[in-house]
Design a protein around this motif. Structure first.
Motif, PDB file in Angstrom:
ATOM      1  N   GLY A 129     -58.093-110.664  41.197  1.00 36.61           N
ATOM      2  CA  GLY A 129     -58.257-109.543  40.584  1.00 36.61           C
ATOM      3  C   GLY A 129     -59.397-108.520  40.870  1.00 36.61           C
ATOM      4  N   THR A 130     -59.819-108.627  42.165  1.00 33.83           N
ATOM      5  CA  THR A 130     -61.031-107.853  42.446  1.00 33.83           C
ATOM      6  C   THR A 130     -60.637-106.751  43.629  1.00 33.83           C
ATOM      7  OG1 THR A 130     -62.293-110.088  42.436  1.00 33.83           O
ATOM      8  CG2 THR A 130     -63.433-108.357  43.256  1.00 33.83           C
ATOM      9  N   PRO A 131     -59.848-105.924  43.237  1.00 37.02           N
ATOM     10  CA  PRO A 131     -59.492-104.908  44.278  1.00 37.02           C
ATOM     11  C   PRO A 131     -60.559-104.107  44.502  1.00 37.02           C
ATOM     12  CG  PRO A 131     -58.612-104.225  42.402  1.00 37.02           C
ATOM     13  CD  PRO A 131     -59.146-105.401  41.916  1.00 37.02           C
ATOM     14  N   ALA A 132     -60.663-103.409  45.708  1.00 41.71           N
ATOM     15  CA  ALA A 132     -61.672-102.392  46.191  1.00 41.71           C
ATOM     16  C   ALA A 132     -60.953-101.501  47.272  1.00 41.71           C
ATOM     17  CB  ALA A 132     -62.906-103.139  46.762  1.00 41.71           C
ATOM     18  N   THR A 133     -61.690-100.410  47.345  1.00 42.53           N
ATOM     19  CA  THR A 133     -60.869 -99.614  48.481  1.00 42.53           C
ATOM     20  C   THR A 133     -61.489-100.142  49.899  1.00 42.53           C
ATOM     21  OG1 THR A 133     -63.179 -98.302  48.778  1.00 42.53           O
ATOM     22  CG2 THR A 133     -61.604 -97.419  47.142  1.00 42.53           C
ATOM     23  N   LYS A 134     -60.809 -99.821  50.873  1.00 39.99           N
ATOM     24  CA  LYS A 134     -60.925-100.204  52.209  1.00 39.99           C
ATOM     25  C   LYS A 134     -62.143 -99.697  52.701  1.00 39.99           C
ATOM     26  CE  LYS A 134     -58.992-100.098  56.819  1.00 39.99           C
ATOM     27  NZ  LYS A 134     -57.867 -99.904  57.556  1.00 39.99           N
ATOM     28  N   ASN A 135     -62.534 -98.611  52.410  1.00 44.98           N
ATOM     29  CA  ASN A 135     -64.028 -98.050  52.935  1.00 44.98           C
ATOM     30  C   ASN A 135     -65.150 -98.974  52.280  1.00 44.98           C
ATOM     31  OD1 ASN A 135     -62.914 -96.141  54.365  1.00 44.98           O
ATOM     32  ND2 ASN A 135     -63.223 -94.431  52.927  1.00 44.98           N
ATOM     33  N   THR A 136     -64.971 -99.614  51.106  1.00 47.32           N
ATOM     34  CA  THR A 136     -66.168-100.165  50.432  1.00 47.32           C
ATOM     35  C   THR A 136     -65.954-101.550  51.128  1.00 47.32           C
ATOM     36  OG1 THR A 136     -65.557 -99.182  48.372  1.00 47.32           O
ATOM     37  CG2 THR A 136     -66.799-101.252  48.178  1.00 47.32           C
ATOM     38  N   ILE A 137     -65.006-102.146  51.307  1.00 43.54           N
ATOM     39  CA  ILE A 137     -64.850-103.383  51.938  1.00 43.54           C
ATOM     40  C   ILE A 137     -65.343-103.569  53.286  1.00 43.54           C
ATOM     41  CG2 ILE A 137     -63.180-105.272  52.677  1.00 43.54           C
ATOM     42  CD1 ILE A 137     -61.541-104.593  50.312  1.00 43.54           C
ATOM     43  N   ILE A 138     -64.942-102.388  54.275  1.00 42.59           N
ATOM     44  CA  ILE A 138     -65.548-102.123  55.445  1.00 42.59           C
ATOM     45  C   ILE A 138     -66.987-102.088  55.496  1.00 42.59           C
ATOM     46  CG2 ILE A 138     -65.349-101.044  57.683  1.00 42.59           C
ATOM     47  CD1 ILE A 138     -62.932-102.861  57.311  1.00 42.59           C
ATOM     48  N   SER A 139     -67.378-101.213  54.594  1.00 43.17           N
ATOM     49  CA  SER A 139     -68.950-101.044  54.437  1.00 43.17           C
ATOM     50  C   SER A 139     -69.651-102.282  54.223  1.00 43.17           C
ATOM     51  CB  SER A 139     -69.136 -99.964  53.481  1.00 43.17           C
ATOM     52  OG  SER A 139     -70.429 -99.814  53.446  1.00 43.17           O
ATOM     53  N   LEU A 140     -69.149-102.866  53.251  1.00 42.94           N
ATOM     54  CA  LEU A 140     -69.923-104.199  52.773  1.00 42.94           C
ATOM     55  C   LEU A 140     -69.745-105.384  53.908  1.00 42.94           C
ATOM     56  CD1 LEU A 140     -69.162-104.207  49.015  1.00 42.94           C
ATOM     57  CD2 LEU A 140     -71.304-103.557  50.123  1.00 42.94           C
ATOM     58  N   LEU A 141     -68.866-105.491  54.719  1.00 42.47           N
ATOM     59  CA  LEU A 141     -68.558-106.254  55.640  1.00 42.47           C
ATOM     60  C   LEU A 141     -69.802-106.047  57.021  1.00 42.47           C
ATOM     61  CD1 LEU A 141     -64.658-106.776  55.923  1.00 42.47           C
ATOM     62  CD2 LEU A 141     -66.344-108.403  55.268  1.00 42.47           C
ATOM     63  N   SER A 142     -69.882-104.595  57.098  1.00 44.37           N
ATOM     64  CA  SER A 142     -70.721-104.409  58.054  1.00 44.37           C
ATOM     65  C   SER A 142     -71.999-104.608  57.638  1.00 44.37           C
ATOM     66  CB  SER A 142     -70.643-102.667  58.288  1.00 44.37           C
ATOM     67  OG  SER A 142     -69.301-102.296  58.880  1.00 44.37           O
ATOM     68  N   ARG A 143     -72.509-104.466  56.285  1.00 44.14           N
ATOM     69  CA  ARG A 143     -73.722-104.848  55.773  1.00 44.14           C
ATOM     70  C   ARG A 143     -73.923-106.472  55.772  1.00 44.14           C
ATOM     71  NH1 ARG A 143     -74.785-102.967  49.988  1.00 44.14           N
ATOM     72  NH2 ARG A 143     -74.189-101.160  50.833  1.00 44.14           N
ATOM     73  N   LEU A 144     -72.914-106.974  55.839  1.00 41.80           N
ATOM     74  CA  LEU A 144     -73.237-108.281  55.924  1.00 41.80           C
ATOM     75  C   LEU A 144     -73.262-109.072  57.279  1.00 41.80           C
ATOM     76  CD1 LEU A 144     -70.361-109.546  53.193  1.00 41.80           C
ATOM     77  CD2 LEU A 144     -72.705-110.559  53.263  1.00 41.80           C
ATOM     78  N   ILE A 145     -72.817-108.223  58.357  1.00 39.04           N
ATOM     79  CA  ILE A 145     -73.139-108.438  59.651  1.00 39.04           C
ATOM     80  C   ILE A 145     -74.538-107.947  60.134  1.00 39.04           C
ATOM     81  CG2 ILE A 145     -72.505-107.563  62.173  1.00 39.04           C
ATOM     82  CD1 ILE A 145     -69.503-107.191  60.992  1.00 39.04           C
ATOM     83  N   GLU A 146     -74.841-107.150  59.310  1.00 47.07           N
ATOM     84  CA  GLU A 146     -76.286-106.552  59.653  1.00 47.07           C
ATOM     85  C   GLU A 146     -77.316-107.619  59.175  1.00 47.07           C
ATOM     86  OE1 GLU A 146     -76.802-102.557  58.149  1.00 47.07           O
ATOM     87  OE2 GLU A 146     -75.254-101.871  59.245  1.00 47.07           O
ATOM     88  N   LYS A 147     -77.091-108.132  57.979  1.00 46.07           N
ATOM     89  CA  LYS A 147     -77.807-109.445  57.606  1.00 46.07           C
ATOM     90  C   LYS A 147     -77.697-110.505  58.166  1.00 46.07           C
ATOM     91  CE  LYS A 147     -77.756-107.336  52.479  1.00 46.07           C
ATOM     92  NZ  LYS A 147     -77.345-107.497  51.367  1.00 46.07           N
TER      93      LYS A 147
END
Length: 126
Positions: A36-54
């Protein structure tokens, strides 16, 4: 030291960890939706990119799809965050943490006994 991640970044990591530490975008979305934690594709991709950077994730291509692989295990993250919490809140005093857990009924007598048993077994291995 393993840094902390945002709440939603942690949900993404949990989705990847639940998939044996590697997942395609569609698999991540499926786990999020099931919780029950939906999010937009852009949000998910952006946060995945941030996790890669971290340094939490590595990305690789499988055809036209991206595969996200955890570079930090769930156990490593939990241990690091527990140590940070213990130092920040209890100044490293484990006894005070355990006392709070007992006083606030956050740990049952049975759970406490299980922890003691586990600790004794670990001591016997050394």
């Amino acid at each position: 030291m393993i840094q902390q991640v945002s709440d939603f970044e942690l949900e993404l990591m949990k989705a990847i960890w639940a998939n044996d530490g590697a997942a395609l975008y569609a698999q991540i979305v499926e786990v999020l939706e099931s919780k029950g934690t939906p999010a937009t594709k852009n949000t998910i991709i952006s946060l995945l990119s941030r996790l890669i950077e971290k340094g939490f994730l590595r990305i690789s291509k499988i055809g036209h799809r991206n595969k996200y692989t955890a570079l930090v295990s769930e156990a490593e993250y939990k241990a690091a965050q527990t140590e940070t919490f213990l130092e920040k809140i209890y100044e490293g005093n484990v006894k005070d943490l355990i006392a709070t857990l007992i006083q606030k009924d956050l740990i049952s007598a049975d759970e406490y006994e299980q922890v003691k048993k586990h600790w004794r077994e670990d001591q016997g291995k050394e």
